[in-house]
Write an enzyme that holds these catalytic residues in place. Sequence first.
Site, PDB file in Angstrom:
ATOM      1  N   ASP A 483       0.806  -1.222   0.000  1.00 38.80           N
ATOM      2  CA  ASP A 483       0.000   0.000   0.000  1.00 38.80           C
ATOM      3  C   ASP A 483       0.837   1.268   0.000  1.00 38.80           C
ATOM      4  O   ASP A 483       0.333   2.341  -0.312  1.00 38.80           O
ATOM      5  CB  ASP A 483      -0.830   0.047   1.297  1.00 38.80           C
ATOM      6  CG  ASP A 483      -2.090  -0.781   1.207  1.00 38.80           C
ATOM      7  OD1 ASP A 483      -2.683  -0.826   0.121  1.00 38.80           O
ATOM      8  OD2 ASP A 483      -2.467  -1.374   2.229  1.00 38.80           O
TER       9      ASP A 483
HETATM   10  C1  BGC Z   1      -1.741  -0.416   5.468  1.00 36.47           C
HETATM   11  C2  BGC Z   1      -0.551  -0.378   6.366  1.00 36.47           C
HETATM   12  C3  BGC Z   1       0.215   0.833   6.041  1.00 36.47           C
HETATM   13  C4  BGC Z   1      -0.696   2.012   6.244  1.00 36.47           C
HETATM   14  C5  BGC Z   1      -0.020   3.300   6.096  1.00 36.47           C
HETATM   15  C6  BGC Z   1      -2.535   0.847   5.490  1.00 36.47           C
HETATM   16  O1  BGC Z   1      -3.475   0.820   4.480  1.00 36.47           O
HETATM   17  O2  BGC Z   1      -2.567  -1.427   5.888  1.00 36.47           O
HETATM   18  O3  BGC Z   1       0.219  -1.538   6.244  1.00 36.47           O
HETATM   19  O4  BGC Z   1       1.408   0.928   6.767  1.00 36.47           O
HETATM   20  O5  BGC Z   1      -1.726   1.923   5.313  1.00 36.47           O
HETATM   21  O6  BGC Z   1      -0.879   4.381   6.240  1.00 36.47           O
HETATM   22  C1  NOJ Z   2      -1.883  -4.093   5.261  1.00 39.51           C
HETATM   23  C2  NOJ Z   2      -3.021  -4.020   4.324  1.00 39.51           C
HETATM   24  O1  NOJ Z   2      -4.189  -4.432   4.977  1.00 39.51           O
HETATM   25  C3  NOJ Z   2      -2.764  -4.868   3.115  1.00 39.51           C
HETATM   26  O2  NOJ Z   2      -3.803  -4.743   2.195  1.00 39.51           O
HETATM   27  C4  NOJ Z   2      -1.451  -4.497   2.483  1.00 39.51           C
HETATM   28  O3  NOJ Z   2      -1.248  -5.352   1.420  1.00 39.51           O
HETATM   29  C5  NOJ Z   2      -0.326  -4.558   3.482  1.00 39.51           C
HETATM   30  N1  NOJ Z   2      -0.652  -3.757   4.612  1.00 39.51           N
HETATM   31  C6  NOJ Z   2       0.989  -4.083   2.908  1.00 39.51           C
HETATM   32  O4  NOJ Z   2       0.965  -2.725   2.616  1.00 39.51           O
END
Ligand code: BGC
Ligand code: NOJ
Length: 808
Positions: A483
Amino acid sequence: MRFGHFDDPAREYVITTPETPHPWINYLGTEDFFGLISHTAGGYSFYRDARLRRLTRYRYNNIPTDVGGRYFYLNDGGDVWSPTWAPVKAPLDRFECRHGLGYTAITGEHRGVLAEALYLVPRGADAEVHRLRLRNQSGKPRLLRVFSFVEFNLWDAFDDQTNYQRNLSLGEVEVEGSAIYHVTGYRERRDHYAVYAVNAPIAGFDTDRDAFFGPYRGWGEPQAVTEGRAGNSRVSGWAPIASHQVDVHLAPGEEADLVFVLGYCENPPEHKWEGPGVVEKAPARDLLARFASSAQVDAALADLQSYWDDLLSRYTARSGDSRVDRMVNTWNQYQCLVTFNLSRSASYFESGIGRGMGFRDSCQDLLGVVHLVPERARERILDLAATQFPDGSAYHQYQPLTKRGNHEVGSGFNDDPLWLIEATGAYVRETGDLSILGEVVPFDNDSGNTGPLFEHLRRSFHHVLGNLGPHGLPLIGRADWNDCLNLNCFSTEPNEPFQTTQNRAGRTAESVFIAGLLVHCAPDYAALARAAGFPGEAQAVAEHAARMAATVLSHGWDGEWFLRAYDFFGGKVGSRECAEGQIFVEPQGFCVMAGIGVEDGQAEQALDAVGARLGTAHGIVLHQPAFTRYHLELGEITSYPPGYKENGAVFCHTNPWVMIAECRLGRGEQAFDYWRRIAPAFREEISELHRLEPYVYSQMIAGRDAPREGEAKNSWLTGAAAWNWVAISQHILGIRPEWEGLRVAPCLPALLEDVEVVRRCRGATYRITIENRSRGGSPRLTVDGHAREGSVVPYAPPGAVVAVRAEM
Ligand code: BGC
Ligand code: NOJ
């Protein structure tokens, strides 16, 4: 160092000190009503949606971390203590918390009184049951004044934490006998209320928080409790709570049970009131009657246990190593179901108000439960598909209560659509249920624009194919699985979110990971196309996949490993040419899982590079070197200090991709070694370093660049559960449902010599004995005493019991 131990026969983790490094929690509830409960009874409860239907209040980021929960206070002749240690924290002669499957039992012993608080959400009830069992183990009679406590949330947990000028004037309750009703908002649009009741006559009650605690007092010293007398306060605005006072006389050796029920009830609009301004309580009375006695609670617990017996009998293993067995047979599967239920929307690291269900998250969570709750997986697939846009893209998240996409987050994460194919493929391979492909599902919840599920999958696949960049690789959009890899974002403004801000228009930034994902899901998609009656599409898919695999090898190969991406300017991401972030784990795992480069050696090279450059004692880190400064062109990934989160931590989610890839190359020793590095039960002995629950995966473990290397964060709600389940059960132990039958292709380390797996699939039972004598190689199969070519056992009819022997 440990803070407890596994009780394998009971399927419980037993915590023996209240002072664990962090609250260690459990989940109550299997379908609609859920509770998070820590080992000292902290946490909260909600109905379906942790944001919109929150029953009890919880304050995140508190001091200490975990205050607020379903608490009991005992006043024993002026000596005040709590059976769950918190919130009074009086020293206990014995403390024990048993987190079991869907229930938690916490026992405290203090000066000759034994108190056990059992918490569970019975199957089929929208309620938490709290049973307090008190035993006088002393030689003299005791009078225990018992006080219960829950604090109500005014339903919308976001509003509850922000809109004080409205909320402090809203609170309303009704009291009837031993039942306290939370009815805030019911006078206007709400059709629901909460009840907290006890199955005994009460000596008093409180419903006003300030009256209960008294001004200027904290959690450990409520005035009503220290004075031994409830104030019978009736809240009006401010903060509604429910507290009962029950006086319990116990002769020496005597035991008494009190059963408390915290329930959620709804009324139809025409039956809202039972008198002028008096809430209709019929549903609550029915609910309370179901849990009015201790025997009914025992029955509910037994029912919950048999529910889990049945679920967990679908895949059981005996490997000779108790740590492997407890992960496989109990805790990994348990976490998969919790993750599926809540989709990372509520944990001690996610407030329940921040996000709904993630599209890619839910699709992947499904991989861990298709064998457990196939009917619910089916429903979830259809719900997810209904949030898909007509062009095949998808809302990144949706709200579980309304099942509608979240506008605040929108779409544009270009990996999302493909996960729907992964999920549907897994579901159909498990169940054989092809009818799902013909289910008519709306696009973007618009009943005027619908298509069969297969059409949704077709648009998913073609959305990716229709959005390729200059090298013929998929455009990344806002981000892909990572993400925080925001290649079009270019944010210099601290007040805007990285992931949803206006991106620069451009069609250059490409993701090698999405390419790998596309090739990986292509065989399932082709099989689904054939099953749905589109042989031409199936043929075309194979060609698209072959072309994409070739593109990855020509433009996504860096010489020793797969590139991660191309950025907005066409520069390489994850290349030895980069100063930081030279190699990323995601494309190595997924491209090899997809079979790219397996024939010509690139796959082996890539995995060797992972081992050498990303492997650490605590798991495989996301990339190396970690980014030491903010890179405008890479986005949020470089916003974290090195070694944390997406900037080079061990993401337990991505490690199993490498394990599966290793199995693809037949390297079972290496696959198992990676598994063991992050499997919670194997990390139990370093609990003081790991710090989070040793029975479930955390999202991340701080990587080698972090000052706190080896420390876990963000436990429970992570795709790590599902993917580690896939890795250990389907690839290392090697039993997986495929289109033609059940594949039995173990890829084991030498440590596991004799393994037995019992697998129920499509109604038949397979008793599989694996003899791992030659330590590796492909298995020779015997099915019901007859030698069989290859590694696939054809599906047997429902009810059949099939004996399979696999000699390595
Ligand atoms: C993700 C996290 C990430 C965060 C940052 C979320 O959508 O699940 O893993 O670190 O965004 O804002
Ligand atoms: C947590 C998020 O829920 C997931 O969708 C994502 O792939 C990982 N963070 C890595 O950014």
